[in-house]
Design an enzyme around this catalytic site. Structure first.
Site, PDB file in Angstrom:
ATOM      1  N   TRP A  10       0.687  -1.599  -0.109  1.00 30.72           N
ATOM      2  CA  TRP A  10       0.350  -0.263  -0.071  1.00 30.72           C
ATOM      3  C   TRP A  10       1.110   1.203   0.201  1.00 30.72           C
ATOM      4  CZ3 TRP A  10      -4.240  -1.112   4.119  1.00 30.72           C
ATOM      5  CH2 TRP A  10      -5.612  -1.869   4.046  1.00 30.72           C
ATOM      6  N   GLU A  99      12.728   2.291  -3.880  1.00 31.88           N
ATOM      7  CA  GLU A  99      11.992   3.643  -3.391  1.00 31.88           C
ATOM      8  C   GLU A  99      12.446   4.321  -2.205  1.00 31.88           C
ATOM      9  OE1 GLU A  99       7.567   2.882  -2.813  1.00 31.88           O
ATOM     10  OE2 GLU A  99       7.566   3.045  -5.353  1.00 31.88           O
ATOM     11  N   GLY A 175       5.111   1.955 -10.442  1.00 28.85           N
ATOM     12  CA  GLY A 175       4.506   3.375 -10.745  1.00 28.85           C
ATOM     13  C   GLY A 175       4.173   4.462 -12.187  1.00 28.85           C
ATOM     14  N   GLY A 236       1.552  -2.465  -6.376  1.00 24.67           N
ATOM     15  CA  GLY A 236       1.673  -1.762  -5.649  1.00 24.67           C
ATOM     16  C   GLY A 236      -0.069  -0.870  -6.267  1.00 24.67           C
ATOM     17  N   GLY A 237       0.096   0.583  -6.757  1.00 23.08           N
ATOM     18  CA  GLY A 237      -1.547   0.939  -7.583  1.00 23.08           C
ATOM     19  C   GLY A 237      -2.280  -0.211  -7.404  1.00 23.08           C
TER      20      GLY A 237
HETATM   21  P1  PGA Z   1       3.535  -0.821  -8.795  1.00 23.36           P
HETATM   22  O1  PGA Z   1       4.156  -0.665  -7.073  1.00 23.36           O
HETATM   23  O2  PGA Z   1       2.407  -1.921  -9.083  1.00 23.36           O
HETATM   24  O3  PGA Z   1       2.210   0.581  -8.323  1.00 23.36           O
HETATM   25  O4  PGA Z   1       4.306  -0.138 -10.536  1.00 23.36           O
HETATM   26  C1  PGA Z   1       5.073  -2.136  -6.962  1.00 23.36           C
HETATM   27  C2  PGA Z   1       5.849  -1.582  -5.700  1.00 23.36           C
HETATM   28  O5  PGA Z   1       6.144  -1.144  -6.229  1.00 23.36           O
HETATM   29  O6  PGA Z   1       6.085  -2.612  -5.526  1.00 23.36           O
END
Ligand code: PGA
Length: 253
Positions: A10, A99, A175, A236-237
């Site tokens: 998340w 990140e 992302g 992620g998203g």
């Molecule tokens: P995303 O992120 O699906 O939004 O590309 C994946 C992640 O960073 O774990």
């Protein structure tokens, strides 16, 4: 046989109330048929962990954290240790998300220590690795991924490495809406499994789950998850919406 795993990261999203709402929806939507396909892990912000541990009790859905410190306790204001995570029911922790490698300058050596703390506390580490677009364009994707794997993981012995889940997350796909093609992803996954085989032997390497992450969504999930060496997704998203998250789980064969 290695496990299929779908994990929802998340990141720094959702208030406590929104997080409870999303987790409740997922809990009610997950039927036996779906949960038999894979292990499901939710990875919310730290503040939500304790409450979600109660909410998800007996649901079969597991809880993960997004990071842990490389020490178990001490004067590290603002940090959270694996020991503390264990005390609120956490079973998994993300280590080395790109990140954090980028914004917190986390190095492979530091991440190796974090993995040690996680395993000592009986928390399974989900170790993320992946190349940037620049590195890929320069033809260095294999080399970069291999050094992240070697420096982050290869100090572990055979029984320890089996407590680690790997996640290939090409930085250029996170992302961005750009996904690695199934061929691009499978090629790296196969290469990493080969490296694990050389270090730990075929049986051990064959038992380790390697997830793909980077703009996975309900439309591209089935092709990616259908690849031989892709054992699930780190989402992620698309993990912030219950329907999309469930559709990705259903895409597992
Ligand atoms: P995303 O992120 O699906 O939004 O590309 C994946 C992640 O960073 O774990």
């Amino acid at each position: 046989m290695r496990k299929n795993i779908i994990a929802g990261n998340w990141k720094m999203n959702l208030s406590l109330e929104q997080g409870y709402g999303l987790a409740s929806e997922i809990k009610w939507m997950v039927s036996d048929e779906v949960s038999n396909k894979c292990d499901i892990i939710l990875i919310p912000p730290f503040t939500h962990l304790s409450g979600l541990n109660s909410l998800l009790k007996d649901s079969g859905i597991k809880l993960g954290a997004q990071n842990c410190h490389h020490e178990n306790s001490g004067a590290y204001t603002g940090e959270i240790s694996a020991e503390i995570l264990k005390s609120v029911g956490v079973s998994y922790v993300l280590i080395g998300h790109s990140e954090r490698r980028t914004f917190q300058n986390e190095t492979n050596a530091l991440l190796a220590n974090k993995i040690n703390r996680a395993l000592e506390n009986e928390i399974q580490a989900i170790y993320c690795f992946g190349e940037t677009l620049e590195q890929r364009d320069a033809g260095n994707a294999f080399e970069v991924n291999l050094s992240q794997i070697k420096e982050g993981l290869f100090h572990l012995d055979t029984s320890q490495i089996q407590k680690v889940i790997l996640a290939y997350e090409p930085v250029w796909a996170i992302g961005t809406g750009k996904t690695a093609s199934p061929q691009q992803a499978q090629e790296i996954h196969r290469f990493v499994r080969q490296a694990l085989t050389e270090k730990y032997g075929e049986a051990t390497a064959g038992s380790i789950s390697i997830l793909y992450g980077g703009s996975m969504n309900p439309s591209n999930a089935s092709e990616l998850l259908g690849c031989e060496d892709i054992d699930g997704g780190l989402i992620g998203g698309s993990s912030l919406e219950s329907r999309a998250f469930l559709d990705i789980i259903k895409a597992i064969d």
